[in-house]
Design an enzyme around this catalytic site. Structure first.
Site, PDB file in Angstrom:
ATOM      1  N   HIS A   1     -11.229  -4.154   9.282  1.00  0.00           N
ATOM      2  CA  HIS A   1     -11.971  -3.900   8.043  1.00  0.00           C
ATOM      3  C   HIS A   1     -13.214  -3.059   8.308  1.00  0.00           C
ATOM      4  CE1 HIS A   1      -9.558  -7.487   7.104  1.00  0.00           C
ATOM      5  NE2 HIS A   1      -9.677  -7.168   5.826  1.00  0.00           N
TER       6      HIS A   1
ATOM      7  N   GLU B   1       0.817  -1.214   0.000  1.00  0.00           N
ATOM      8  CA  GLU B   1       0.000   0.000   0.000  1.00  0.00           C
ATOM      9  C   GLU B   1       0.849   1.261   0.000  1.00  0.00           C
ATOM     10  OE1 GLU B   1      -0.981  -2.769   1.362  1.00  0.00           O
ATOM     11  OE2 GLU B   1      -3.056  -2.983   0.707  1.00  0.00           O
TER      12      GLU B   1
END
Ligand code: TPP
Ligand code: TPP
Ligand code: MG
Ligand code: MG
Lengths: 327, 325, 325, 327
Positions: B129, B60
């Site tokens: 999440h 990322e």
């Protein structure tokens, strides 16, 4: 098959047993997922059982494991009872994380399972940190990070291995190279197909083993654990293996891999491979192996029942444990 | 009018912009041939190929930093990071680079980058999440921060985001992705910094974001039967934040509740409160109230998860309480 | 009483704790033999050696994540990250791991880690060495956030931080490091969540943090000559935040200004405002005012840099303005 | 000294000239720092001039460079006029960043200097991104990241090189290995002293050159630039060099290195080395070289005067340029 190894019979049977335990728990979880009993994600370990099994067989309770999103196998191999894993995925109060975590946040520090993680990478660093504690405090303990091929391209791999190497920490970095990260092949996400040999880049031993051969994994991990316990520093072990089911339960298993490829790997099922060897070598009869399967199936069914009967956590406890110390 | 899902609407906007401008490209994990974990790029790889829809390694920080450099040199990257939680590993690139490049280069470089991903609590996704970090991006100068609540807004705001020369965080609540709504066939854009009055009312103003807009509308419908008239405002973008619309409403209602699924401390509700206090103090007939998700990591189990987010009933109750002040 | 610098005071606290507890270790770039870029560990390497004062590679994410694992397994790491800006690369480890491990493990793991570093604008350090991110850490559940303003507080709070089983962000304004102040020879600890009333006054309450405490005291001294009596409150820790002391003060003064060098949107000033509105609305005789640093990346040139931070004069003016409301 | 290279005389003199320009600008900056004219940090490039010079000699204006905290040399070699660099460090409105940035935030996109950075790492990623743009848009341009040995242990190195390799981007990753990161030796922060050979780990060519031999750098960079321009992908080049002055101006240059070590490296001063070669090979006389030095000294003095006379920026502009588009 690593056939020239000198691994005693009891150990071989214990390895077989652990692999079957993982397999049956995973299959029970997959069925439960279809039944709507699992509320969040469920990434199974089917096909990779030899890795967790071969590595964790060397670990004591105080040794620690830092796992991934695909962590049921590691938890079970480290000694978390199946019912606590299952109850956790069912979101129940008897789950190993008291229902707070689910599949990707399994914690059982009592047996050295220091967490699975929903984020790729951090567990590699945390494993180095546990190694730091052990070295600082002069404990003869070992820390293990399991991670996928997908994590290899992440900065955490690079920084974590380097830190463990320069400080010579007692850590095993176990890469489960199952060729894909979700649907992206490792051959796409890296131009270098080798993981094991990257150890040299960090000044640590790097080993490649057949990750479907539990005896080979056991052998390699044993050497690494011995080195780590005797202040010999970290080891990188690449286990070449394969995930048989979809990336996660409920996901289509798309066009990114051929059914032929899956079929070929099924031929190399780690449980089948060890089973064949055990019977060939006269260590166990097929009947004895079947009996192991049956016993574990009964256990797993009980575990499922246990989990179903465990209550959901009290909503009033939702914000407990954020802090240890009073504000 | 035809109805399509939130994700389909945003995807349509993306397709239109990619067709128009060959400098746009998308990166992310599985956004190539697979079409994205949430179908955000479905069908586009076939049309535009790998360089414009490129799968990434799980890196990322790397691909966000890469896209920063790409935006500095004349292309228009879109980073599709699936879950907003994953982007935390790229926070240095976001806060120290992407948000600052225009300023540091005294306006000679632009930063046309869109960073999109899912936010919000739901479906037992658990604490890795479920994050919603819009308050953090709002705190930092340099970003535009979009939190759409309908398919119509998603498309119009996404197209504006892609055309923006500023970095845009485009944060989509995961429980809205399959929500259907009316989306015209003709092309349109929606401006940043323009709130939407989604329900008119007289007695109390509620500012809500993302999924909470829908929960608040449910609560307002409920309260109507009790004779309580609620005005609901969806800011749509939190940076820039359209305070004029909020202040106008309070001028009428005298009461304000902010409903935000995310954390209270130093959150959007605090900011809205502080601005109203500063600019609309005399209009207030009661203290401003905030209703937030609990200040806790997000638990997995359905019973616990439900306990940490506002719902229709808790929103209705907060409104009733506010009217009693 | 003897006077020592802010850094020396914190270092003394560190030395006392390290002497007491062999599980404490410090990592950071140049904190070994060199004694730290700011002298934070001077002299300790010689005493405790490399494993307890360990230099790191430039791998902020790596060593923060490593220390997370160390804290999970029975040691007590202190991460000395020099400038707070550098830690952004470790934001994933901070927000998703360190802040959440206790919760995720249902309290069976502790997280005794201290993360310390310099914050604040000054000395033309420019935008990569001037960040103050305490509002972000306050937004996220799980952290304790300390922003000390004197040598006395620095030592007492640092010792509490080291003994805490929760993760503590210990953020030191770089312009205070060489500030001298009274520090007793005897050992002491200061509690978190207890604000310090640094000046008593009757007409207006000012909440200020870090360097701004000193600027506000200067402004208050100036205003005294104009007959304006100012009460100045230093929260010292922003998480937990001692609102009781603030509310008590407002009960008396009826007016509140928050002076914060860092950004306004979703900042500490907004949070204090929202809490006062909720709990002390009826005590307010005027709108709450915020005085913040400009919402901009930090410029280098002295003329620009001075323009983006509150100073004695702008603080004094904000207080005068507030009294006119 | 790379003496079997076929580099024409003009180029060799140009390289000499650029190195002297960097050296004299740095020395002028060091003096200015002592005089209090520089408000923030100042990391000089003295001793490393051959690297920026040898690499940037191959670059066009539209090619781009992403530099570090030690970036004056890269800026100058890429074509930023000395007076703009000096004025920037003086915090003046005529600085290349209009006084907003100082030493660690030099921007001059007009000549392809896409920033120096106060944070170690990001420029490696940004260079990959520029390469992405060039490849996407079919431009035959090249992107260069300069970085220190300290950055090699950072995740940005790992992720950036991997991304550039898998996408085959036109990027040069130029590591200036000067043995230390501030005062921490590379031999402490990595167990692997090699940087160049790590290219292979990412599936890209990795080269090691003498970073004090400008002709060797020129040669290696030339090959890498040619490869990049013809869609041949990225290259990692490790330049072994040395920083002569303290990490930053005003810092003590502690006990972490011996005066002997510094003296040895001063013997290998890149300007001295090339000067000797130019006179030996009859490419220039000592008198001509001295004349270059004098001319540049005069230029540098003018640049300092220019910078001193440039006004400080108007405080009312402090918040300009945060956004391009209207809210
Ligand atoms: C930082 C981060 N990015 C993305 C994801 C989403 N994600 C979950 S699992 C996965 C693939 C992991 O692949 P690998 O490491 O090879 O493990 P495997 O699933 O093959 O066991 C991805 C991308 C994540 N969890 N964390
Ligand atoms: C992420 C980050 N961590 C720490 C620093 C502080 N710092 C500035 S320069 C430097 C050393 C850099 O060493 P190297 O990369 O070898 O470059 P050199 O100074 O030797 O040219 C450090 C640690 C920083 N700027 N960024
Ligand atoms: Mg994999
Ligand atoms: Mg160096």
């Amino acid at each position: 098959m690593a056939s020239d190894l000198n691994i005693n019979k009891q150990t071989q049977i214990a390895l077989y047993r652990t692999m079957v335990l993982i397999r049956q728990t995973e299959e029970a979880l997959a069925r439960s997922h279809q039944q709507g009993l699992i509320h969040g994600a469920c990434h199974t370990y089917v096909g990779q059982e030899a890795v967790a099994t071969g590595v964790c067989a060397h670990l004591k309770h105080q040794d620690v494991v830092f796992s991934t999103h695909r962590g049921h196998g590691h938890a079970l191999a480290k000694g978390v009872p199946p019912r606590e894993v299952i109850a956790e995925l069912f979101g129940r109060v008897d789950g190993c994380s008291r229902g707070r975590g689910g599949s990707m946040h399994l914690f059982s520090p009592e047996v050295g399972l220091m967490g699975t993680t929903g984020i790729v990478g951090p567990n590699i660093l945390q494993a180095a940190g546990a190694g730091y504690t052990f070295k600082l405090l002069g404990q003869s303990l070992v820390s293990v990070a399991f991670f996928g091929d997908g994590a290899v391209n992440n900065g955490a791999f690079h920084e974590g291995l380097n830190l463990a190497a320069i400080y010579q920490l007692p850590v095993l970095f176990v890469c489960e190279n199952n060729l894909y990260a979700t649907e992206v092949p490792f051959s796409f996400s890296s131009r270098n197909p080798q993981v094991g040999e990257r150890g040299a880049m960090y000044g640590m031993p790097g080993i490649v083993v057949d990750g479907n051969d539990v005896l080979a994994v056991y052998q390699a991990a044993g050497e690494a654990v011995t080195r780590a316990r005797s202040d010999g520093g970290p080891t990188l072990i690449e286990c070449r293996t394969y995930r048989i089911r979809a990336h996660a339960e409920g996901m289509r298993d798309g066009t990114y891999r051929s059914t032929q490829e899956v079929a070929q790997w099924k031929e190399r099922d780690p449980i089948k491979l060890l089973g064949a060897r055990l019977t060939t070598d006269g260590i166990a009869t097929q009947g004895e192996l079947d009996e192991i399967g049956r016993t574990i199936r009964a256990e797993t069914e009980l575990a499922i029942e246990f989990a179903k009967n465990s209550p959901f956590p009290d909503p009033r406890t939702a914000t407990d444990f954020i802090y240890s110390t009073q504000a | 009018m035809r109805e399509i899902t939130f994700t389909a609407a945003a995807r349509e906007g993306l397709a239109e912009e990619m067709e128009r401008d060959p400098t746009i490209f998308v990166v992310g994990e599985g956004i190539g041939a697979r079409g994205g974990n949430f179908g955000t790029t479905l069908g586009l790889y076939e049309k535009y190929g790998g360089m414009r829809l490129n799968d990434t390694p799980i890196a990322e920080r790397g691909f966000v930093g890469m896209c920063c450099g790409a935006a500095m040199t004349g292309s228009r990257p879109i980073v599709d990071f699936m879950f907003a939680d994953f982007i935390l590993d790229a926070m240095g690139e976001l806060l120290n680079q992407i948000a600052k490049i225009q300023y540091m280069s005294s306006g000679r470089l632009k930063m046309p980058i869109v960073l999109r991903g899912c936010i919000g609590i739901g479906n037992s996704a658990a604490t890795h999440h479920s994050g919603s970090y819009y308050s953090i991006y709002t705190h930092i100068p340099g970003f535009r921060v979009v939190v759409p609540s309908t398919p119509y807004d998603a498309k119009g705001l996404f197209k504006t985001a892609i055309r923006s020369d500023d970095p845009v965080m485009f944060l989509e609540h995961k429980s809205l992705l399959n929500l259907k709504g009316e989306v015209p066939e003709q092309e349109y854009y929606l401006p940043f910094g323009k709130a939407n009055v989604v329900r008119h009312g007289e007695m109390v103003t509620v500012v809500a974001l993302g999924l909470m807009v829908h929960k608040t509308l449910e609560a307002a419908a409920l309260l109507e039967q009790e004779g309580i008239s609620v005005q609901v405002i969806d800011p749509r973008t939190v940076a820039p934040l359209d305070m004029d619309t909020v202040l106008e409403s309070i001028h009428k209602t005298g009461r304000l509740l902010i409903v935000d699924e995310s954390f209270a401390p130093c959150g959007i509700g605090a900011e809205v409160t502080a601005q109203v206090v500063s600019r609309g103090f005399d209009d207030l007939d009661a203290p401003i109230a905030r209703l937030n998700g609990a200040h806790t990591p997000t638990p997995y189990s359905p019973t616990l998860e439900a306990a940490v987010v506002p719902n229709t009933e808790t929103i209705a109750q907060a409104i009733r309480d506010l009217l009693k002040e």
